[in-house]
Design a protein around this motif. Structure first.
Motif, PDB file in Angstrom:
ATOM      1  N   ASN A 130       0.823  -1.208   0.000  1.00  0.00           N
ATOM      2  CA  ASN A 130       0.000   0.000   0.000  1.00  0.00           C
ATOM      3  C   ASN A 130       0.859   1.261   0.000  1.00  0.00           C
ATOM      4  O   ASN A 130       0.522   2.256  -0.650  1.00  0.00           O
ATOM      5  N   LEU A 131       1.979   1.222   0.718  1.00  0.00           N
ATOM      6  CA  LEU A 131       2.905   2.356   0.664  1.00  0.00           C
ATOM      7  C   LEU A 131       3.404   2.591  -0.758  1.00  0.00           C
ATOM      8  O   LEU A 131       3.497   3.737  -1.217  1.00  0.00           O
ATOM      9  N   ASN A 132       3.725   1.510  -1.448  1.00  0.00           N
ATOM     10  CA  ASN A 132       4.146   1.619  -2.843  1.00  0.00           C
ATOM     11  C   ASN A 132       3.077   2.303  -3.688  1.00  0.00           C
ATOM     12  O   ASN A 132       3.365   3.191  -4.494  1.00  0.00           O
ATOM     13  N   ILE A 133       1.853   1.844  -3.521  1.00  0.00           N
ATOM     14  CA  ILE A 133       0.736   2.398  -4.299  1.00  0.00           C
ATOM     15  C   ILE A 133       0.553   3.881  -4.013  1.00  0.00           C
ATOM     16  O   ILE A 133       0.388   4.706  -4.930  1.00  0.00           O
ATOM     17  N   LEU A 134       0.592   4.252  -2.737  1.00  0.00           N
ATOM     18  CA  LEU A 134       0.338   5.649  -2.368  1.00  0.00           C
ATOM     19  C   LEU A 134       1.471   6.563  -2.832  1.00  0.00           C
ATOM     20  O   LEU A 134       1.222   7.687  -3.295  1.00  0.00           O
ATOM     21  N   HIS A 135       2.719   6.116  -2.717  1.00  0.00           N
ATOM     22  CA  HIS A 135       3.830   6.924  -3.229  1.00  0.00           C
ATOM     23  C   HIS A 135       3.728   7.078  -4.755  1.00  0.00           C
ATOM     24  O   HIS A 135       3.990   8.162  -5.301  1.00  0.00           O
ATOM     25  N   PHE A 136       3.354   5.993  -5.430  1.00  0.00           N
ATOM     26  CA  PHE A 136       3.181   6.046  -6.879  1.00  0.00           C
ATOM     27  C   PHE A 136       2.054   7.011  -7.247  1.00  0.00           C
ATOM     28  O   PHE A 136       2.197   7.838  -8.158  1.00  0.00           O
ATOM     29  N   ALA A 137       0.943   6.933  -6.519  1.00  0.00           N
ATOM     30  CA  ALA A 137      -0.191   7.827  -6.780  1.00  0.00           C
ATOM     31  C   ALA A 137       0.203   9.289  -6.564  1.00  0.00           C
ATOM     32  O   ALA A 137      -0.191  10.176  -7.336  1.00  0.00           O
ATOM     33  N   GLU A 138       0.995   9.540  -5.530  1.00  0.00           N
ATOM     34  CA  GLU A 138       1.454  10.913  -5.268  1.00  0.00           C
ATOM     35  C   GLU A 138       2.286  11.440  -6.430  1.00  0.00           C
ATOM     36  O   GLU A 138       2.147  12.607  -6.838  1.00  0.00           O
ATOM     37  N   SER A 139       3.135  10.583  -6.990  1.00  0.00           N
ATOM     38  CA  SER A 139       4.057  11.021  -8.042  1.00  0.00           C
ATOM     39  C   SER A 139       3.351  11.330  -9.353  1.00  0.00           C
ATOM     40  O   SER A 139       3.876  12.091 -10.169  1.00  0.00           O
ATOM     41  N   ILE A 140       2.170  10.748  -9.554  1.00  0.00           N
ATOM     42  CA  ILE A 140       1.479  10.932 -10.844  1.00  0.00           C
ATOM     43  C   ILE A 140       0.125  11.616 -10.718  1.00  0.00           C
ATOM     44  O   ILE A 140      -0.549  11.856 -11.716  1.00  0.00           O
ATOM     45  N   GLY A 141      -0.315  11.887  -9.484  1.00  0.00           N
ATOM     46  CA  GLY A 141      -1.591  12.570  -9.289  1.00  0.00           C
ATOM     47  C   GLY A 141      -2.811  11.694  -9.505  1.00  0.00           C
ATOM     48  O   GLY A 141      -3.868  12.186  -9.906  1.00  0.00           O
ATOM     49  N   ALA A 142      -2.690  10.388  -9.220  1.00  0.00           N
ATOM     50  CA  ALA A 142      -3.820   9.462  -9.409  1.00  0.00           C
ATOM     51  C   ALA A 142      -4.720   9.424  -8.172  1.00  0.00           C
ATOM     52  O   ALA A 142      -4.286   9.709  -7.053  1.00  0.00           O
ATOM     53  N   ARG A 143      -5.970   9.066  -8.393  1.00  0.00           N
ATOM     54  CA  ARG A 143      -6.919   8.830  -7.298  1.00  0.00           C
ATOM     55  C   ARG A 143      -6.836   7.358  -6.906  1.00  0.00           C
ATOM     56  O   ARG A 143      -6.748   6.489  -7.783  1.00  0.00           O
ATOM     57  N   VAL A 144      -6.901   7.064  -5.597  1.00  0.00           N
ATOM     58  CA  VAL A 144      -6.736   5.706  -5.097  1.00  0.00           C
ATOM     59  C   VAL A 144      -7.968   5.258  -4.330  1.00  0.00           C
ATOM     60  O   VAL A 144      -8.494   5.999  -3.485  1.00  0.00           O
ATOM     61  N   LYS A 197       0.040  14.690   1.932  1.00  0.00           N
ATOM     62  CA  LYS A 197       0.511  14.746   0.553  1.00  0.00           C
ATOM     63  C   LYS A 197      -0.577  15.151  -0.444  1.00  0.00           C
ATOM     64  O   LYS A 197      -0.325  15.214  -1.644  1.00  0.00           O
ATOM     65  N   ASN A 198      -1.789  15.351   0.073  1.00  0.00           N
ATOM     66  CA  ASN A 198      -2.919  15.734  -0.785  1.00  0.00           C
ATOM     67  C   ASN A 198      -3.230  14.683  -1.850  1.00  0.00           C
ATOM     68  O   ASN A 198      -3.648  15.001  -2.962  1.00  0.00           O
ATOM     69  N   VAL A 199      -3.017  13.404  -1.505  1.00  0.00           N
ATOM     70  CA  VAL A 199      -3.371  12.303  -2.390  1.00  0.00           C
ATOM     71  C   VAL A 199      -4.839  11.949  -2.149  1.00  0.00           C
ATOM     72  O   VAL A 199      -5.265  11.804  -1.006  1.00  0.00           O
ATOM     73  N   PHE A 200      -5.601  11.799  -3.234  1.00  0.00           N
ATOM     74  CA  PHE A 200      -6.988  11.355  -3.081  1.00  0.00           C
ATOM     75  C   PHE A 200      -6.977   9.861  -2.802  1.00  0.00           C
ATOM     76  O   PHE A 200      -6.576   9.064  -3.656  1.00  0.00           O
ATOM     77  N   ALA A 201      -7.386   9.473  -1.592  1.00  0.00           N
ATOM     78  CA  ALA A 201      -7.383   8.060  -1.204  1.00  0.00           C
ATOM     79  C   ALA A 201      -8.611   7.768  -0.351  1.00  0.00           C
ATOM     80  O   ALA A 201      -8.839   8.434   0.658  1.00  0.00           O
ATOM     81  N   VAL A 202      -9.383   6.775  -0.754  1.00  0.00           N
ATOM     82  CA  VAL A 202     -10.604   6.389  -0.057  1.00  0.00           C
ATOM     83  C   VAL A 202     -10.528   4.915   0.323  1.00  0.00           C
ATOM     84  O   VAL A 202      -9.986   4.096  -0.440  1.00  0.00           O
ATOM     85  N   ASN A 203     -11.060   4.561   1.490  1.00  0.00           N
ATOM     86  CA  ASN A 203     -11.071   3.186   1.968  1.00  0.00           C
ATOM     87  C   ASN A 203     -12.464   2.571   1.830  1.00  0.00           C
ATOM     88  O   ASN A 203     -13.439   3.139   2.318  1.00  0.00           O
TER      89      ASN A 203
END
Length: 345
Positions: A130-144, A197-203
């Protein structure tokens, strides 16, 4: 048309019900992890069919660890230009050249025996992945959208329905609890990345999910019940069956995930459950046996640990996601009826 007519019908219904919502994915790229798992597999098929019906031009990237299983599941779509695969461990750094707009993170260790035999590896896969996914999302501006679990509730402190703010007790010194503890850690990470980090992430806190699309060799209890019912064998419980289960039809879950990654609030969690399905495991076995099997249920407690989740009395609330407009459809009896038809195919 898919070989499984029940699943084909469900996917087409999802698209018909969500044409406006699906427009948000037009000309976008979607990464789905854990695509050999039930929900992620059907999510991929849903996007492929949406492309076919609505000409959405969605680019789908499926991430899997087991190439052989993945190619077997998607054998009819291996030459589809809309779908590409990446084969890697989710713990390894993700390197995708194309722009990704949405990430549905479903990869997880769910095999009960592995959770007690390899607790360190299972926990690492969940949290480092999940850390990998969130760091990747931060780098590209993706919603998770992270696929969490009702198991994070542990032993409820309330006899009332459990809303998202009413977590119970999870003992961190029970090895099997590495699964809910990892889910809790990952929900924290979603919140932390959202705030810092202002990443869009929903559980998405999923109830037990099944329906057409479940593989005939699935090891979970509902699949075992179905196989026994089809063969007119006694349904066998390996616990006393007193734990209360919470369930949701697979098509309803897929529709909820599409909704949450667009309309959910970043950093928050949402239960996905059909409240009407709250029954004990024993009651569910009796329903399946009476309606579809030989009417007989046995309780046989094995001497060795099977790695099952601890006994729990949990009744999940779905009010929060209903406030976004979502509604479940099929109840437990119809969930089994439609899944049994798909198994027989």
């Amino acid at each position: 048309m898919l070989r499984n007519t029940m699943l084909d019908e469900d996917i087409k219904t999802t698209i018909k019900n969500n044409e406006v919502l699906l427009e948000n994915f037009r000309n976008k790229s979607v990464l789905i992890t854990g695509v050999t798992g039930l929900i992620a597999h059907v999510l991929v098929l849903t996007f492929l069919e949406a492309n076919k019906q609505l000409d959405l031009n969605i680019s789908i990237v499926g991430l899997a660890r087991n190439k052989e299983k993945c190619e077997r599941l998607f054998e009819d779509f291996l030459n589809n230009d809309d779908l590409t695969f990446i084969y890697q461990d989710i713990k390894d750094e993700i390197d995708i050249s194309k722009k990704i707009d949405f990430i549905f993170h479903a990869a997880a260790v769910t095999n009960s025996k592995i959770l007690i035999q390899k607790p360190i590896e299972a926990f690492e896969t969940q949290v480092l992945g999940n850390l990998n996914i969130l760091h990747f999302a931060e780098s590209i501006g993706a919603r998770v959208l992270y696929l969490s679990s009702m198991e994070i509730y542990g032993q409820p402190f309330t006899e009332e329905m459990s809303t998202e703010d009413k977590l119970g007790f999870v003992d961190p010194l029970v090895v099997r609890n590495g699964y809910p503890e990892a889910k809790r850690a990952n929900e924290f990470l979603s919140k932390a990345f959202s705030e810092e980090k202002n990443v869009f992430a929903v559980n998405a806190r999923l109830a037990q999910t099944f329906g057409p699309g479940v593989q005939s060799d699935d090891s979970r209890v509902f699949a075992q019940f179905i196989r026994s019912a089809i063969k007119k064998e006694d349904l066998v419980l390996h616990t006393d069956g007193s734990s209360l289960g919470n369930y949701c039809y697979l098509r309803d879950v897929i529709e909820a995930l599409l909704l949450l990654i667009i309309k959910g609030n970043s950093g928050e969690a949402y239960n996905i459950v059909n409240e009407e399905t709250n029954v004990s495991i024993k009651e569910m076995a009796e329903l399946v046996s009476k309606e579809f099997g030989n009417g007989k249920v046995q309780i046989v407690i094995p001497k060795e640990s099977m790695g099952y989740a601890p006994k729990v009395a949990l009744h999940l609330s779905s009010e929060k996601i209903k406030s976004l407009g979502w509604r479940p459809t099929y109840g437990l009896k119809d969930m089994f009826r439609r899944t049994i038809i798909s198994f027989k195919e």
